[in-house]
Design an enzyme around this catalytic site. Structure first.
Site, short mmCIF file in Angstrom:
data_model
loop_
_atom_site.label_atom_id
_atom_site.label_comp_id
_atom_site.label_asym_id
_atom_site.label_seq_id
_atom_site.Cartn_x
_atom_site.Cartn_y
_atom_site.Cartn_z
N CYS A 215 59.32 55.13 46.33
CA CYS A 215 58.36 55.24 47.44
C CYS A 215 58.24 53.93 48.22
O CYS A 215 58.11 53.95 49.45
CB CYS A 215 57.00 55.69 46.92
SG CYS A 215 56.28 54.63 45.65
N ASP B 257 53.14 59.24 54.40
CA ASP B 257 53.30 59.29 52.96
C ASP B 257 54.74 59.66 52.61
O ASP B 257 55.24 60.72 53.00
CB ASP B 257 52.34 60.32 52.37
CG ASP B 257 52.25 60.25 50.87
OD1 ASP B 257 53.02 59.49 50.26
OD2 ASP B 257 51.40 60.96 50.29
N HIS C 80 55.73 60.41 49.61
CA HIS C 80 55.71 61.18 48.38
C HIS C 80 55.84 62.68 48.66
O HIS C 80 54.95 63.49 48.33
CB HIS C 80 54.42 60.90 47.60
CG HIS C 80 54.31 59.49 47.13
ND1 HIS C 80 53.79 58.50 47.93
CD2 HIS C 80 54.66 58.90 45.97
CE1 HIS C 80 53.82 57.34 47.27
NE2 HIS C 80 54.34 57.57 46.08
#
Length: 495
Positions: free
Chosen positions: A139, A377, A379
C-alpha cells in the site's frame, strides 16, 4: 644353510589363510563403503526432501496469504461521504465551495481526474519470489506511485488538466449540495446521465454506455489524452514499466526491503528518487529528498542544473524538480499543533500531496475540509491490466468516490511532496511553503521542516567547525587559567 631362490622372490608364496584374511578385509571395507554411500545418499536425499517440503510450505503459505488478501481487499463497503456545504474544500491547491452549483461538478471531475493506483493481482511473478500480487503489503508503494503520478501530471499535463471522461460520483455515495432546478442541464449533467455504475466491478470502475470516444476529441484534447495514457502505462504492473511495482520492489532491495515487507514513507521517497534517476522517459525531471527535515536550496539548484555532467555555471537549462520531505508530526499520534500547518501546505498549488495514512495503513492525502483529510485509498485489489496493449481500459485507474479521514487518526510519519517547473517556480515554492510553515502557534519552536540557503555539505562543515572552535576555546581558556602555584581547596568545585 638356508638358501633363497630367485623364483621365490619373483613369486612370493601366499598361504590360504592370508588370502582369506585379505579377501575378508576387502569385503568388509567394501561393505562399509557401500553403507556410507547409502547413508550419505539417504541423508542428502532427506535434506533435499526437507528443503523441498519447507519451500513447498513457504510457497503454500504465501499463496494462502495472497488469496486471503485478494478476498479481503477484493471488495469494498461503500459508505456515504458527507461534505459540509458551508466550509470550503481544498484539493491540491484548488478551492471548491459547495454552495456554488458549478463547484460540485467541478470538484468531482477534478477528483476523478487524479490517477488512482491500487493493489493488483495476477500480474507477472516478482523476480526471486512467488508473489503475483502486492495485496496486503504494497500500500505504501502504491501511495508513492500516486504521489509521483500527480507530479508527472503537473509536469506534462499541468495542474488544470481534467480528464474528459472523468466519472461523476453517484448521488447515493456522496452527500453534497445539488442543483434543484430540473431545467438546468449542463454538459456535465448530460455526461452524468450517460454513465452507469457497474456494481460488480467495485468503486471507481464505471462503465460508459454512450459518450465521446478519443477519435471525436479535438487535436489538442486528443494529444493530452495520449499523454495521460502514457503516464498511466509507466506505472503498469510488469517488469519493464519504469515506475511499476516490479521496479520499485527491485530498487527497495538496496534499502534492505523485499516483496512482502512493510515500506515506510521515508524509504518510499528514496525509492521514487532512484526510479526517476534511472529512466529515460522523463529526462527533464529530477527528484530531491530532503535530509533531516531540511531542504538545502543550493543542493536543489545543483541538481536541477546538472546536465550530462556539466557544472552549474556552464548549464543554463533548469530541470523541473519534485521535492519530497519526509517528516514526523508527533510521537505516537499526530501532534495537533501541526494540523494548521498541514492544511496550509495542502492549499498550495505546488503541493502534490502527502503519503502517510493510518498506522500500517497507507493512504494518499490530496486535500481537506475542516478537520478531515481527503484521500485516495490503495486498499482495493483489482485485476491486472495489460498497459502494453493499445487502448487499454482506463476506468480502474480513476476513482470517483472521495473519502475522508479525521486529522486525529493520521499517522505522524509521512512524506510531503512539491513540484516546481523552473527556477522561478522553485523560488515561489520556497517563499509560499516557508510562509505556510510559519502557521504554527507562537509557542511552538520547531517547524515541520525548514529551508537552508547553502548546500548540505557546508552546513555539516560549519557544524563541525563550530564544535571544534568551542572545544579549542575551552582548552585555551583552561590553559590560560592554569597557574604553577600550588592548588588550594578553593580551586576544586563540587559538581
Amino acid at each position: 644353510m638356508n638358501s633363497v631362490s630367485p623364483s621365490s622372490l619373483l613369486y612370493p608364496v601366499v598361504n590360504e589363510e592370508d588370502v582369506i584374511k585379505t579377501d575378508s578385509k576387502r569385503f568388509f571395507t567394501t561393505q562399509v563403503g557401500n553403507r556410507e554411500n547409502r547413508y550419505n545418499g539417504q541423508r542428502n536425499g532427506t535434506e533435499a526432501l526437507e528443503q523441498s517440503e519447507y519451500d513447498e510450505v513457504d510457497r503454500f503459505k504465501s499463496k494462502l496469504i495472497s488469496a486471503w488478501n485478494n478476498v479481503k481487499y477484493g471488495w469494498a463497503v461503500k459508505t456515504k461521504t458527507n461534505f459540509s456545504k458551508s466550509s470550503p474544500l481544498y484539493l491540491l491547491g484548488h478551492t471548491y465551495h459547495f454552495q456554488l452549483e458549478d463547484d460540485v461538478e467541478n470538484f468531482q471531475k477534478d477528483f476523478a481526474s487524479r490517477i488512482w493506483l491500487t493493489y493488483r493481482r495476477e500480474f507477472q511473478q516478482l523476480e526471486g519470489t512467488i508473489w503475483t500480487t502486492d495485496s496486503g503489503w504494497g500500500c505504501m508503494l502504491r501511495s508513492g506511485q500516486m504521489l509521483l503520478a500527480q507530479g508527472l501530471m503537473m509536469h506534462i499535463l499541468t495542474r488544470g488538466w481534467i480528464w474528459p471522461y472523468a466519472p461523476l460520483t453517484p448521488d447515493s455515495d456522496i452527500d453534497i449540495f445539488r442543483p434543484r432546478s430540473p431545467s438546468r442541464w449542463s454538459s456535465s449533467s448530460v455526461q452524468q446521465a450517460l454513465i452507469q455504475t457497474d456494481r460488480s466491478r467495485g468503486p471507481g470502475e464505471l462503465r460508459r454506455i454512450h459518450g465521446s470516444s478519443p477519435a471525436t476529441l479535438d487535436h489538442h484534447t486528443a494529444e493530452k489524452e495520449q499523454q495521460h495514457r502514457r503516464i498511466i502505462s509507466w506505472f503498469g504492473d510488469h517488469p519493464m514499466a519504469p515506475f511499476g511495482i516490479h521496479q520499485l520492489v527491485e530498487l527497495g532491495k538496496t534499502a534492505g526491503k523485499k516483496a512482502g515487507d512493510w515500506y515506510g514513507p521515508s524509504i518510499v521517497a528514496h525509492i521514487l528518487r532512484k526510479a526517476v534517476e534511472k529512466v529515460h522517459e522523463v529526462k527533464d525531471l529530477s527528484v530531491y529528498v530532503a535530509q533531516d527535515c531540511t531542504v538545502y536550496k543550493a543542493d536543489v539548484v545543483r541538481l536541477c542544473h546538472s546536465e550530462a555532467g556539466r557544472s552549474v555555471e556552464s548549464s543554463s537549462q533548469w530541470k523541473a524538480v519534485i521535492i519530497l520531505v519526509p517528516v514526523r508530526l508527533g510521537g505516537e499520534t499526530l501532534n495537533p499543533v501541526y494540523m494548521d500547518c498541514v492544511k496550509e501546505l495542502l492549499k498550495l498549488e505546488c503541493c502534490i500531496g502527502i503519503i502517510g495514512g493510518k498506522p500500517r495503513h497507507s493512504l494518499y492525502f490530496l486535500g481537506f475540509q475542516d478537520d478531515f483529510l481527503l484521500y485516495l485509498d490503495p486498499h482495493y485489489c483489482q485485476p491486472f491490466v495489460d498497459v502494453t496493449k493499445d487502448n487499454f481500459p482506463l476506468e480502474s485507474f480513476h476513482c470517483s468516490f472521495p473519502r475522508k479521514l479525521p486529522f486525529s487518526k493520521m499517522d505522524p510519519s509521512c512524506t510531503v511532496g512539491f513540484y516546481a517547473r523552473n527556477q522561478k517556480e522553485f523560488e515561489i515554492l520556497c517563499s509560499e511553503v516557508t510562509e505556510a510553515l510559519m502557521s504554527l502557534p507562537s509557542k511552538e519552536k520547531y517547524p515541520v521542516f525548514t529551508f537552508a540557503e547553502g548546500p548540505s555539505q557546508d552546513y555539516m562543515q560549519e557544524e563541525l567547525f563550530s564544535c571544534f572552535t568551542e572545544k579549542t576555546a575551552a582548552l585555551s581558556q583552561s590553559s590560560k587559567s592554569a597557574k604553577p602555584k600550588r592548588r588550594s581547596m578553593d580551586d576544586f568545585v563540587l559538581l
